[in-house]
Write a protein that holds these residues in place. Structure first.
Motif, short mmCIF file in Angstrom:
data_model
loop_
_atom_site.label_atom_id
_atom_site.label_comp_id
_atom_site.label_asym_id
_atom_site.label_seq_id
_atom_site.Cartn_x
_atom_site.Cartn_y
_atom_site.Cartn_z
N VAL A 5 0.80 -1.18 0.05
CA VAL A 5 0.09 -0.12 -0.22
C VAL A 5 0.77 1.14 0.04
CG1 VAL A 5 -1.49 1.29 1.36
CG2 VAL A 5 -2.24 -1.05 0.94
N ALA A 6 1.95 1.45 0.70
CA ALA A 6 2.75 2.29 0.83
C ALA A 6 3.44 2.64 -0.47
CB ALA A 6 3.92 2.06 1.88
N LEU A 7 4.02 1.65 -1.03
CA LEU A 7 4.51 1.78 -2.34
C LEU A 7 3.68 2.19 -3.36
CD1 LEU A 7 6.48 -1.80 -2.56
CD2 LEU A 7 7.78 0.31 -2.95
N ALA A 8 2.36 1.90 -3.38
CA ALA A 8 1.59 2.20 -4.37
C ALA A 8 1.04 3.76 -4.17
CB ALA A 8 0.16 1.20 -4.36
N LYS A 9 0.83 4.14 -2.79
CA LYS A 9 0.46 5.59 -2.70
C LYS A 9 1.60 6.48 -3.38
CE LYS A 9 -1.34 8.75 0.68
NZ LYS A 9 -0.54 9.90 0.56
N VAL A 10 2.72 6.17 -2.79
CA VAL A 10 3.80 7.01 -3.31
C VAL A 10 4.05 7.01 -4.76
CG1 VAL A 10 6.30 7.44 -3.31
CG2 VAL A 10 5.37 6.78 -1.08
N ALA A 11 3.84 5.82 -5.57
CA ALA A 11 3.81 5.81 -6.95
C ALA A 11 2.65 6.68 -7.42
CB ALA A 11 3.59 4.45 -7.25
#
Length: 377
Positions: free
Chosen positions: A314-320
């Motif tokens: 989720v963290a990776l996706a939100k930053v991306a």
């Protein structure tokens, strides 16, 4: 992993996208009114992930994200889409999973229909990412709790019928002393301030809200005392994964507009899309969109499977999504030239709406910390 949406997912997204195209947008600079909320409710958007037995769609995280993306891609206002996502993900999921009957069913039926608008009130002036600094208190008094404190940046605050808020019930327990309450906005001692003048997301009104001796029935305690931190983290997993899907829809609309412009606009006797510098910029915009889309879908897929790796995904996706939406907004402005700088062109509003992605639902810096910890740092 199957990367192809099912026929049911395609049909749902197409139906929502078509319906969204028929909705009026709020006047520029003004929040969506109740008429738009109820219109969104009629096409099922205000109840996507809420339980079917309360009128909701009963969808998981991935299907909810696909629907929110389609809603925005179909032409719904970004601010209004943001407000609906906050209503669903930060409030609806909390009520569905932790509220007690009969309050749970009563509130969820209204949320699903779009006739009851929900707002999440967590942030305070001195407590954004640091939840241990919350100053709002709730003191048990007979069959009620008495709340005192002020919350800031409450999305949907001026319109809300119910506010899901977090308060300290056990000061000595620190982070583990938080509890959650569903506060009806007509309660004595509750006051919502005027809508804040934001740089973007105008379709979603936000305000400060105050609890001044606000008496809340014990039946409106969500979960048990002291569960606030765990409940909040659960709702944030949904919000961080699914809410950015509206920006996938916005980026798709933006890319389509840029492609149409670059095919039509001519300079030096050629379409500007024929110039390599322009074509490569468009290709980069698409790459950012598609790569962030895949990360977001994967994060939602992991949530639906209750995977232990969901938090980092989720963290990776939100930053991306954040970095893609802002970078694409800048490139769209460059491709549009001076025309895109005009207020009515819509190019600038995409960028203004994207900038807060760095802040809400856990800042980009917090997400980077989660990613770093996931790598063992």
């Amino acid at each position: 992993m199957d990367f192809d949406p099912s026929p049911e997912q395609r049909q749902r997204a197409a139906s929502i996208r078509t319906a969204a195209g028929g909705l009026p947008r709020p006047e520029r600079g003004t929040p969506a009114g109740r008429d738009l909320w109820e219109a969104a409710g009629k096409i099922g958007v205000t109840g996507l992930c809420l339980p079917a037995d309360c009128g909701g769609g009963g969808l998981g995280a991935l299907d909810t994200a696909l629907a929110l993306e389609a809603f925005r891609a179909g032409g719904a206002d970004t601010g209004h889409s943001f407000g609906i996502a906050a209503h669903l993900l930060a409030c609806g999921t909390v009520l569905a999973e932790h509220a007690h009957e009969p309050v749970r069913a009563e509130l969820l039926r209204g949320l699903a229909a779009g006739t009851t608008i929900a707002a999440n009130a967590m942030t305070e002036d001195e407590a954004g990412s640091d939840l241990s600094r919350l100053a709002t208190t709730a003191v048990a008094d007979g069959d009620s709790y008495v709340l005192n404190g002020v919350k800031s940046f409450v999305s949907n605050g001026p319109l809300a019928d119910v506010v899901v808020t977090y308060a300290v019930t056990s000061p000595e327990a620190g982070y583990l002393g938080l509890s959650v309450f569903a506060v009806r906005t007509g309660s004595p001692g509750f006051r919502a301030g005027p809508a804040l003048d934001k740089a973007g997301l105008a379709g979603c009104a936000a305000a400060r809200v105050e609890f001044a001796g606000c008496r809340v029935p014990r039946s409106h305690l969500i979960g048990s005392e002291g569960q606030g931190s765990a409940i909040f983290q659960g709702s944030m997993a949904w919000e961080r994964a699914c809410l950015p899907a509206i920006y996938l829809g916005a980026m798709q609309e933006q890319l389509d507009q840029c492609l149409a412009h670059c095919r039509q606009r001519r300079q030096f006797g050629r379409r500007i899309g024929d110039f390599q510098a322009v074509a490569h910029r468009l290709a980069t915009m698409r790459r950012r969109l598609e790569s962030s889309r895949l990360l977001l879908y994967r994060a939602c897929w992991l949530i639906d499977r209750d995977s232990p790796g969901a938090g980092e995904a989720v963290a990776l996706a939100k930053v991306a999504v954040t970095e893609a939406a802002i970078a694409n907004g800048v490139d769209a402005a460059r491709l549009s030239g001076a025309q895109g700088y005009l207020a009515g062109a819509g190019v600038g509003s995409h960028l203004q709406d994207a900038v807060p992605l760095h802040i809400f639902s856990g800042t980009t810096d917090i997400q980077q910390e989660i990613i770093a910890r996931g790598m063992g740092l």
